[in-house]
Design a protein around this motif. Structure first.
Motif, PDB file in Angstrom:
ATOM      1  N   ARG A   1     -32.588   4.153  15.007  1.00 40.77           N
ATOM      2  CA  ARG A   1     -33.596   5.378  14.474  1.00 40.77           C
ATOM      3  C   ARG A   1     -35.065   4.659  14.675  1.00 40.77           C
ATOM      4  NH1 ARG A   1     -33.297   9.418  16.854  1.00 40.77           N
ATOM      5  NH2 ARG A   1     -34.816  10.698  15.785  1.00 40.77           N
ATOM      6  N   PRO A   2     -35.486   3.774  15.509  1.00 42.57           N
ATOM      7  CA  PRO A   2     -37.001   3.332  15.254  1.00 42.57           C
ATOM      8  C   PRO A   2     -37.846   4.300  15.338  1.00 42.57           C
ATOM      9  CG  PRO A   2     -36.193   3.065  17.707  1.00 42.57           C
ATOM     10  CD  PRO A   2     -34.940   3.686  16.889  1.00 42.57           C
ATOM     11  N   ARG A   3     -39.163   4.027  14.797  1.00 43.42           N
ATOM     12  CA  ARG A   3     -40.207   4.714  14.800  1.00 43.42           C
ATOM     13  C   ARG A   3     -40.849   4.938  16.166  1.00 43.42           C
ATOM     14  NH1 ARG A   3     -44.061   4.110  10.045  1.00 43.42           N
ATOM     15  NH2 ARG A   3     -45.193   5.726  10.960  1.00 43.42           N
ATOM     16  N   VAL A   4     -40.678   3.663  16.826  1.00 42.43           N
ATOM     17  CA  VAL A   4     -41.398   3.801  18.031  1.00 42.43           C
ATOM     18  C   VAL A   4     -40.459   2.963  19.085  1.00 42.43           C
ATOM     19  CG1 VAL A   4     -43.421   2.589  19.428  1.00 42.43           C
ATOM     20  CG2 VAL A   4     -43.853   3.777  17.420  1.00 42.43           C
ATOM     21  N   ILE A   5     -40.337   3.388  20.247  1.00 43.38           N
ATOM     22  CA  ILE A   5     -39.729   2.539  21.368  1.00 43.38           C
ATOM     23  C   ILE A   5     -40.678   2.330  22.422  1.00 43.38           C
ATOM     24  CG2 ILE A   5     -38.083   2.683  23.568  1.00 43.38           C
ATOM     25  CD1 ILE A   5     -36.739   4.756  21.634  1.00 43.38           C
ATOM     26  N   VAL A   6     -40.707   0.797  22.810  1.00 41.20           N
ATOM     27  CA  VAL A   6     -41.787   0.378  23.879  1.00 41.20           C
ATOM     28  C   VAL A   6     -40.835   0.208  25.144  1.00 41.20           C
ATOM     29  CG1 VAL A   6     -43.076  -1.467  24.604  1.00 41.20           C
ATOM     30  CG2 VAL A   6     -43.139  -0.779  22.343  1.00 41.20           C
ATOM     31  N   GLY A   7     -41.029   0.962  26.103  1.00 40.24           N
ATOM     32  CA  GLY A   7     -40.294   0.725  27.502  1.00 40.24           C
ATOM     33  C   GLY A   7     -41.053  -0.114  28.175  1.00 40.24           C
TER      34      GLY A   7
ATOM     35  N   ASN B   1     -32.831  -6.179  14.433  1.00 40.55           N
ATOM     36  CA  ASN B   1     -32.808  -5.527  13.191  1.00 40.55           C
ATOM     37  C   ASN B   1     -32.095  -4.161  13.506  1.00 40.55           C
ATOM     38  OD1 ASN B   1     -33.213  -4.419  10.810  1.00 40.55           O
ATOM     39  ND2 ASN B   1     -35.502  -4.556  11.006  1.00 40.55           N
ATOM     40  N   PRO B   2     -31.156  -3.843  12.827  1.00 39.01           N
ATOM     41  CA  PRO B   2     -30.247  -2.570  12.893  1.00 39.01           C
ATOM     42  C   PRO B   2     -31.425  -1.472  12.382  1.00 39.01           C
ATOM     43  CG  PRO B   2     -28.896  -4.149  11.399  1.00 39.01           C
ATOM     44  CD  PRO B   2     -30.277  -4.762  11.881  1.00 39.01           C
ATOM     45  N   ALA B   3     -32.141  -1.806  11.660  1.00 37.82           N
ATOM     46  CA  ALA B   3     -32.924  -0.837  10.980  1.00 37.82           C
ATOM     47  C   ALA B   3     -34.624  -1.096  11.471  1.00 37.82           C
ATOM     48  CB  ALA B   3     -32.933  -0.754   9.455  1.00 37.82           C
ATOM     49  N   ALA B   4     -34.698  -1.661  12.472  1.00 40.30           N
ATOM     50  CA  ALA B   4     -36.045  -1.759  13.107  1.00 40.30           C
ATOM     51  C   ALA B   4     -36.887  -0.436  13.328  1.00 40.30           C
ATOM     52  CB  ALA B   4     -35.847  -2.493  14.473  1.00 40.30           C
ATOM     53  N   GLU B   5     -37.974  -0.781  13.037  1.00 45.72           N
ATOM     54  CA  GLU B   5     -39.218   0.246  13.038  1.00 45.72           C
ATOM     55  C   GLU B   5     -39.509   0.396  14.656  1.00 45.72           C
ATOM     56  OE1 GLU B   5     -41.902   1.244   9.585  1.00 45.72           O
ATOM     57  OE2 GLU B   5     -42.687  -0.297  10.794  1.00 45.72           O
ATOM     58  N   LEU B   6     -39.326  -0.604  15.260  1.00 51.46           N
ATOM     59  CA  LEU B   6     -39.820  -0.696  16.697  1.00 51.46           C
ATOM     60  C   LEU B   6     -38.590  -1.386  17.572  1.00 51.46           C
ATOM     61  CD1 LEU B   6     -42.128  -0.941  18.523  1.00 51.46           C
ATOM     62  CD2 LEU B   6     -42.768  -3.445  17.877  1.00 51.46           C
ATOM     63  N   MET B   7     -38.465  -0.751  18.551  1.00 52.25           N
ATOM     64  CA  MET B   7     -37.341  -0.986  19.705  1.00 52.25           C
ATOM     65  C   MET B   7     -38.044  -1.341  21.050  1.00 52.25           C
ATOM     66  SD  MET B   7     -33.983   1.172  19.988  1.00 52.25           S
ATOM     67  CE  MET B   7     -32.520   0.817  21.025  1.00 52.25           C
ATOM     68  N   PHE B   8     -37.649  -2.394  21.590  1.00 53.85           N
ATOM     69  CA  PHE B   8     -38.142  -2.664  23.022  1.00 53.85           C
ATOM     70  C   PHE B   8     -36.862  -2.506  23.824  1.00 53.85           C
ATOM     71  CE2 PHE B   8     -40.850  -4.904  20.478  1.00 53.85           C
ATOM     72  CZ  PHE B   8     -42.330  -5.000  21.265  1.00 53.85           C
ATOM     73  N   VAL B   9     -37.044  -1.700  25.024  1.00 52.15           N
ATOM     74  CA  VAL B   9     -35.857  -1.559  25.978  1.00 52.15           C
ATOM     75  C   VAL B   9     -36.350  -1.939  27.286  1.00 52.15           C
ATOM     76  CG1 VAL B   9     -34.613   0.341  27.077  1.00 52.15           C
ATOM     77  CG2 VAL B   9     -35.124   0.443  24.606  1.00 52.15           C
ATOM     78  N   GLY B  10     -35.816  -2.807  27.810  1.00 51.00           N
ATOM     79  CA  GLY B  10     -36.027  -3.600  29.138  1.00 51.00           C
ATOM     80  C   GLY B  10     -35.081  -2.863  30.354  1.00 51.00           C
ATOM     81  N   GLU B  11     -35.060  -3.697  31.444  1.00 54.54           N
ATOM     82  CA  GLU B  11     -34.259  -3.044  32.398  1.00 54.54           C
ATOM     83  C   GLU B  11     -32.726  -3.611  32.477  1.00 54.54           C
ATOM     84  OE1 GLU B  11     -36.513  -4.059  36.214  1.00 54.54           O
ATOM     85  OE2 GLU B  11     -34.550  -4.083  37.170  1.00 54.54           O
ATOM     86  N   ALA B  12     -32.706  -4.880  32.754  1.00 54.89           N
ATOM     87  CA  ALA B  12     -31.022  -5.123  32.656  1.00 54.89           C
ATOM     88  C   ALA B  12     -31.293  -6.904  32.376  1.00 54.89           C
ATOM     89  CB  ALA B  12     -30.671  -5.023  34.090  1.00 54.89           C
ATOM     90  N   PRO B  13     -30.052  -7.274  32.155  1.00 53.29           N
ATOM     91  CA  PRO B  13     -29.968  -8.884  31.733  1.00 53.29           C
ATOM     92  C   PRO B  13     -30.152  -9.563  33.204  1.00 53.29           C
ATOM     93  CG  PRO B  13     -28.078  -7.939  30.949  1.00 53.29           C
ATOM     94  CD  PRO B  13     -28.683  -6.723  31.807  1.00 53.29           C
ATOM     95  N   GLY B  14     -31.165 -10.690  33.023  1.00 53.38           N
ATOM     96  CA  GLY B  14     -31.284 -11.542  34.130  1.00 53.38           C
ATOM     97  C   GLY B  14     -30.327 -12.765  33.989  1.00 53.38           C
ATOM     98  N   ALA B  15     -30.663 -13.867  34.756  1.00 51.72           N
ATOM     99  CA  ALA B  15     -29.713 -14.959  34.824  1.00 51.72           C
ATOM    100  C   ALA B  15     -29.374 -15.659  33.411  1.00 51.72           C
ATOM    101  CB  ALA B  15     -30.016 -15.887  35.823  1.00 51.72           C
ATOM    102  N   ASP B  16     -30.557 -16.056  32.717  1.00 51.34           N
ATOM    103  CA  ASP B  16     -30.589 -16.648  31.712  1.00 51.34           C
ATOM    104  C   ASP B  16     -29.767 -15.602  30.430  1.00 51.34           C
ATOM    105  OD1 ASP B  16     -32.251 -18.813  32.080  1.00 51.34           O
ATOM    106  OD2 ASP B  16     -33.749 -17.370  32.254  1.00 51.34           O
TER     107      ASP B  16
END
Ligand code: URA
Length: 274
Positions: A197-203, A115-130
């Motif tokens: 511009r999420p309200r929260v980022i989960v790292g 969602n480009p207007a998400a309240e919540l964003m998850f940020v991971g490390e890097a893509p894996g094989a899949d």
């Protein structure tokens, strides 16, 4: 004094003030809020706000960030990036990226989904094989667990949040991304954060969180506490791939997720946990 001298002096003054404000933000000043990395978790919640861009009242959107000196420095790397105003435009700007040594090894660049207007964003490390094969973040086994955390644990459809990674191309053999690779992708991630511009980022996980916060502190000490990333509240937690190997720690992730739900002012589903 000549006009050019005056404008150089003004620019220097503005840059100095920006740096000073950033320093205060990090170190704190009597009477002003400091970085709360080590403070007790915040559990008070603001009421949930509508985030459908079509229906959200303008005043309810998180205000755009002031251009910090860090943002100025990052955007100076790729002139024009700063003025890309949608995720599609940023994706197009990234294009068939050859800005670091990972490009010849990838099948697909993995930009981000959701969602480009998400309240919540998850940020991971890097893509894996899949993810490399599908061009979408978190679609392998760890991704399935992340989807369970979002959908079953948080009671939100995956499509309601935004998901991306610190770097957009798969490192060979899933090794940790190297500093030059992180640096090459960092301006793109910042622009994604600024646009959503999420309200929260989960790292998610040690690597992502350490790269985002520029610290070496172990994830076990970072998680469970609020941090700040580009002016947005960030909650570090364990990576889903780690949870696949250490399922007992799901309960800690569930604690972190509850803090996030409180912050978003969302009800916590009765039977949480993935
Ligand atoms: N792990 C990550 O950090 N990101 C992905 O997209 C998949 C696995």
């Amino acid at each position: 004094m000549s006009q050019s001298h005056q404008s150089t002096d003004r620019e220097t003054l503005i840059a100095t003030l920006r740096d000073y404000v950033e320093q205060i933000r990090e170190e704190g000043l009597d009477g002003l809020p400091a970085d709360r990395s080590n403070a007790a978790p915040v559990t008070t919640a603001e009421p949930a706000r509508p985030r459908d861009p079509a229906t959200a009242p303008v005043a309810s959107r998180v205000p755009p960030p002031a251009a910090t000196s860090r943002a100025v420095e990052l955007f100076s790397k790729y002139p024009g990036l700063e003025s890309q105003s949608s995720l599609e435009q940023v994706h197009e700007f990234v294009g068939d990226c050859r800005r670091c040594k990972l490009w010849p090894l990838r099948t697909n660049l993995v930009f981000g989904v959701g969602n480009p207007a998400a309240e919540l964003m998850f940020v991971g490390e890097a893509p894996g094989a899949d993810e490399d094969l599908r061009g979408e973040p978190f679609v392998g086994r760890a991704g399935q667990l992340l989807t369970d955390i979002i959908e079953r644990g948080m009671g939100m459809p995956r499509s309601e949040v935004y998901i991306c990674n610190v770097i957009k191309c798969r490192p060979p053999g899933n090794r940790n991304p190297e500093p030059d690779e992180v640096a090459a992708c960092e301006p793109f991630l910042l622009r994604q954060i600024e646009i959503v511009r999420p309200r929260v980022i989960v790292g998610l996980g040690t690597f992502a969180v350490q790269a985002l916060l520029k610290v070496k502190t172990p994830i076990s000490r970072l998680r469970g506490n609020w941090h700040e990333l580009h002016g947005i509240r960030m909650m570090p937690t364990f990576h889903p791939a780690y949870l696949l190997r250490n399922p007992a720690d799901k309960r800690l992730v569930w604690q972190d997720i509850q803090l996030v739900m409180n912050e978003l002012g969302r009800p916590i589903p009765k039977r949480g946990g993935a």
